[in-house]
Design a protein around this motif. Structure first.
Motif, PDB file in Angstrom:
ATOM      1  N   UNK A  57       0.885  -1.192   0.063  1.00 26.76           N
ATOM      2  CA  UNK A  57       0.084  -0.139  -0.235  1.00 26.76           C
ATOM      3  C   UNK A  57       0.909   1.184  -0.015  1.00 26.76           C
ATOM      4  N   UNK A  58       1.976   1.182   0.552  1.00 28.74           N
ATOM      5  CA  UNK A  58       2.756   2.316   0.715  1.00 28.74           C
ATOM      6  C   UNK A  58       3.364   2.828  -0.590  1.00 28.74           C
ATOM      7  N   UNK A  59       3.899   1.920  -1.420  1.00 30.28           N
ATOM      8  CA  UNK A  59       4.386   2.260  -2.731  1.00 30.28           C
ATOM      9  C   UNK A  59       3.136   2.543  -3.749  1.00 30.28           C
ATOM     10  N   UNK A  60       2.027   1.926  -3.424  1.00 30.20           N
ATOM     11  CA  UNK A  60       0.921   1.995  -4.446  1.00 30.20           C
ATOM     12  C   UNK A  60       0.521   3.655  -4.075  1.00 30.20           C
ATOM     13  N   UNK A  61       0.341   3.867  -2.833  1.00 30.66           N
ATOM     14  CA  UNK A  61       0.191   5.344  -2.488  1.00 30.66           C
ATOM     15  C   UNK A  61       1.088   6.273  -3.212  1.00 30.66           C
ATOM     16  N   UNK A  62       2.483   6.198  -2.925  1.00 32.29           N
ATOM     17  CA  UNK A  62       3.387   6.811  -3.862  1.00 32.29           C
ATOM     18  C   UNK A  62       2.921   6.967  -5.297  1.00 32.29           C
ATOM     19  N   UNK A  63       2.792   5.829  -5.826  1.00 38.05           N
ATOM     20  CA  UNK A  63       2.492   5.940  -7.252  1.00 38.05           C
ATOM     21  C   UNK A  63       1.075   6.918  -7.594  1.00 38.05           C
ATOM     22  N   UNK A  64       0.147   6.662  -6.798  1.00 37.56           N
ATOM     23  CA  UNK A  64      -1.087   7.253  -7.015  1.00 37.56           C
ATOM     24  C   UNK A  64      -0.894   8.691  -6.804  1.00 37.56           C
ATOM     25  N   UNK A  65      -0.048   9.317  -6.067  1.00 37.07           N
ATOM     26  CA  UNK A  65       0.132  10.823  -5.617  1.00 37.07           C
ATOM     27  C   UNK A  65       1.107  11.053  -7.011  1.00 37.07           C
ATOM     28  N   UNK A  66       2.092  10.417  -7.610  1.00 37.70           N
ATOM     29  CA  UNK A  66       2.781  10.960  -8.556  1.00 37.70           C
ATOM     30  C   UNK A  66       1.647  11.013  -9.916  1.00 37.70           C
ATOM     31  N   UNK A  67       0.932  10.022 -10.030  1.00 38.53           N
ATOM     32  CA  UNK A  67      -0.218  10.097 -10.942  1.00 38.53           C
ATOM     33  C   UNK A  67      -1.134  11.534 -11.024  1.00 38.53           C
ATOM     34  N   UNK A  68      -1.763  11.495  -9.880  1.00 36.33           N
ATOM     35  CA  UNK A  68      -2.614  12.712  -9.635  1.00 36.33           C
ATOM     36  C   UNK A  68      -1.886  14.001  -9.467  1.00 36.33           C
ATOM     37  N   UNK A  69      -0.530  13.926  -9.146  1.00 36.05           N
ATOM     38  CA  UNK A  69       0.166  15.109  -9.264  1.00 36.05           C
ATOM     39  C   UNK A  69       0.309  15.824 -10.845  1.00 36.05           C
ATOM     40  N   UNK A  70       0.405  14.813 -11.771  1.00 40.86           N
ATOM     41  CA  UNK A  70       0.622  15.415 -13.185  1.00 40.86           C
ATOM     42  C   UNK A  70      -0.697  15.936 -13.598  1.00 40.86           C
ATOM     43  N   UNK A  71      -1.931  14.822 -13.598  1.00 37.30           N
ATOM     44  CA  UNK A  71      -3.053  15.348 -13.880  1.00 37.30           C
ATOM     45  C   UNK A  71      -3.582  16.675 -13.285  1.00 37.30           C
ATOM     46  N   UNK A  72      -3.294  17.000 -11.881  1.00 36.18           N
ATOM     47  CA  UNK A  72      -3.593  18.169 -11.393  1.00 36.18           C
ATOM     48  C   UNK A  72      -2.790  19.359 -12.041  1.00 36.18           C
ATOM     49  N   UNK A  73      -1.769  19.291 -12.619  1.00 30.05           N
ATOM     50  CA  UNK A  73      -1.115  20.166 -13.490  1.00 30.05           C
ATOM     51  C   UNK A  73      -1.819  20.717 -14.781  1.00 30.05           C
ATOM     52  N   UNK A  74      -2.523  19.660 -15.055  1.00 26.74           N
ATOM     53  CA  UNK A  74      -3.409  20.316 -16.526  1.00 26.74           C
ATOM     54  C   UNK A  74      -2.939  19.373 -17.764  1.00 26.74           C
ATOM     55  N   UNK A  75      -3.434  19.718 -18.733  1.00 28.12           N
ATOM     56  CA  UNK A  75      -3.339  18.979 -19.948  1.00 28.12           C
ATOM     57  C   UNK A  75      -1.989  19.175 -20.507  1.00 28.12           C
ATOM     58  N   UNK A  76      -1.448  20.567 -20.812  1.00 30.01           N
ATOM     59  CA  UNK A  76      -0.129  20.919 -21.280  1.00 30.01           C
ATOM     60  C   UNK A  76       0.820  20.829 -20.221  1.00 30.01           C
ATOM     61  N   UNK A  77       0.552  21.528 -19.192  1.00 30.17           N
ATOM     62  CA  UNK A  77       1.362  21.772 -18.142  1.00 30.17           C
ATOM     63  C   UNK A  77       1.944  20.238 -17.548  1.00 30.17           C
ATOM     64  N   UNK A  78       0.766  19.487 -17.350  1.00 30.87           N
ATOM     65  CA  UNK A  78       1.058  18.432 -16.699  1.00 30.87           C
ATOM     66  C   UNK A  78       1.311  17.174 -17.612  1.00 30.87           C
ATOM     67  N   UNK A  79       0.402  16.727 -18.380  1.00 29.12           N
ATOM     68  CA  UNK A  79       0.428  15.452 -19.214  1.00 29.12           C
ATOM     69  C   UNK A  79       1.387  15.470 -20.229  1.00 29.12           C
ATOM     70  N   UNK A  80       1.487  16.936 -20.983  1.00 29.27           N
ATOM     71  CA  UNK A  80       2.467  16.894 -22.183  1.00 29.27           C
ATOM     72  C   UNK A  80       3.849  16.919 -21.633  1.00 29.27           C
ATOM     73  N   UNK A  81       4.081  17.953 -20.618  1.00 27.10           N
ATOM     74  CA  UNK A  81       5.502  18.098 -19.943  1.00 27.10           C
ATOM     75  C   UNK A  81       6.067  16.707 -19.449  1.00 27.10           C
TER      76      UNK A  81
END
Ligand code: TRP
Length: 457
Positions: free
Chosen positions: A155-179
């Motif tokens: 669960x610990x590493x799963x949590x880290x990975x979810x944070x990474x994922x949500x962190x990018x999406x939170x930054x938006x389409x160009x600023x997050x996903x594309x970058x």
């Protein structure tokens, strides 16, 4: 529900779109899933690989184009894009259901995807700080099983990975996903080429290729054909609204046909390259390819332990897997997030973290399904297997079937030709494949497995 489209983001170029879509396609599917499915179908690996490749060309490529078409035409999240295009073409708004299945299905996949990615982060961390030292196959197995028996660690590493994922999406389409893709994908490719060359050097590449392409048809295992097709869907990110969502940020000028050929070719090529590298090490070090979902974590660390410079390569390898998984997981979260953001006008960052939370929770249940809750089985599968099979064997192919019928038969030629601007012959080829080959192909695979092989068990 037609939303205003003026404020929507657009990828900064056609290449950016190609990059993010390849990023979505190339992931755990190519590295972890391909190798374990191929390994598990020993005796009929060639059949699995050929079905997979045939499905990429005959079913995946046409559907890739169809999904992007819907997204770009509808200029909105998967649900609204289906609704907008259905209205425009005079079809029932029930078609929006397809969008719903997609956005929820993608979250379902994300829940276990993130857990498996967590395994990779765990092994990356181990390689980085102390090196994974396993001398024998038994030790490698025990190391893997120790991790799987520990719900907190998973669960610990799963949590880290979810944070990474949500962190990018939170930054938006160009600023997050594309970058994120622009940084990670070139690095991923570089590491992969390095590892393949090195795999060929220290491992047994001819054995790997023989293993992957030997067509021993006398032993077609039940489930191999549907797995090959399911894998084509999974590895091209099809049928779950992800490509639709990415397509909705594509500008009007880009040629969908040409772009998709690049994406499908790169996806399949990188997939095969990963397979070749992994099996070349597996055979080079005399290891077993049929280890199941733990394959790359049980065989590769052994190879890494025994080879010169193993620790550096282990660290690089797991970094590669993390990059691949990360650029894919964001495309699993985006469809739902884009829907919530556009439908209710809530801030993207809030939506990203808010959506990640329930998915994370389901992921924790997946972590427990390997240990404390392993008694709890549905159709003799634990939660992890259940989610995976439901998505890959059923939801993706069936959604693909619906997309083919929708674009091939319902949307109407005017809209379709307006979006797919190919030369006459190429267009007819694509359109006819989409109308006939895709639906018939998917149906035949289902009938074959269900009636002849009973391979769904
Ligand atoms: N294609 C990814 C992989 O191979 C997984 C993936 C990302 C996916 N987005 C998707 C699968 C959308 C289905 C639908 O790892």
């Amino acid at each position: 529900m037609s939303q205003s489209t003026s404020s929507r983001s657009t990828w900064s170029s056609r290449w950016a779109f190609i990059l993010v879509t390849i990023g979505s396609a190339v992931g755990l599917g190519n590295i972890w899933k391909f190798s374990y499915l191929a390994g598990a179908s020993e005796g009929s690996v060639g059949v699995f690989v050929v079905v997979y490749l045939a499905c990429v060309v005959l079913i995946g490529l046409p559907l890739l184009m169809a999904e992007i078409l819907i997204g770009r035409r509808g200029r909105s999240n998967p649900v609204a894009a289906m609704l907008n295009t259905a209205r425009e073409s005079g079809n029932s708004s029930w078609w929006a259901l397809l969008g719903w299945v997609g956005i929820f299905g993608a979250l379902m996949i994300l829940s276990f995807y993130s857990v498996v990615s967590g395994w990779m982060v765990d092994y990356f961390w181990q390689s980085l700080v102390k090196g994974v030292q396993v001398g024998t196959p038994e030790e490698a197995k025990t190391a893997f099983e120790t991790m799987m028996a520990d719900p907190l660690r998973l669960s610990f590493w799963h949590t880290i990975f979810m944070i990474l994922t949500a962190g990018v999406i939170a930054r938006g389409v160009v600023g997050g996903i594309e970058t994120a893709n622009k940084i990670m994908l070139p690095l991923l490719f570089l590491i992969l080429v390095l590892l393949t060359l090195w795999g060929a050097w220290v491992g047994d590449m001819p054995a790997a290729l023989r293993f992957m392409f030997s067509l021993k048809t006398e032993a077609i295992k039940a489930g191999v054909v549907i797995d090959g097709m399911g894998h084509a869907f999974f590895s091209l990110s099809l049928g779950m609204g992800a490509i639709m969502a990415y397509g909705s940020y594509l500008d009007r000028e880009t040629n969908i046909g040409h772009t998709c050929v690049w994406i499908a070719a790169a996806g399949a090529f990188i997939g095969l390259l990963c397979g070749a590298a992994i099996f070349s090490l597996t055979f080079g070090y005399g290891l077993e390819p049929a280890a199941g979902p733990g394959l790359i974590l049980q065989t590769l660390p052994l190879a890494f332990t025994h080879m010169p410079g193993g620790r550096v390569f282990a660290t690089l390898f797991f970094l590669l897997v993390i990059f691949a998984a990360w650029t894919s997981s964001i495309s699993l979260l985006e469809p739902f997030v884009s829907w919530l953001t556009e439908r209710f006008g809530i801030r993207r960052a809030w939506v990203a973290w808010g959506t990640a939370l329930p998915v994370w929770l389901l992921g924790v249940a997946v972590c427990l399904s390997f240990n404390d809750w392993s008694e709890f089985r549905i159709f003799d599968r634990n939660l992890f297997d259940m989610l995976d099979h439901l998505a890959t064997r059923f939801m993706m192919p069936l959604s693909g079937l619906a997309v083919a019928i929708y674009v091939g038969w319902k949307l109407g030629r005017i809209i379709v030709t307006d979006e797919i601007r190919l030369k006459q012959r190429a267009f007819s080829l694509w359109f006819n494949v989409l109308r006939f080959v895709v639906p018939v192909g998917i149906t035949l695979v289902f009938l074959y497995e269900l009636v002849l092989r009973d391979g769904f068990k």
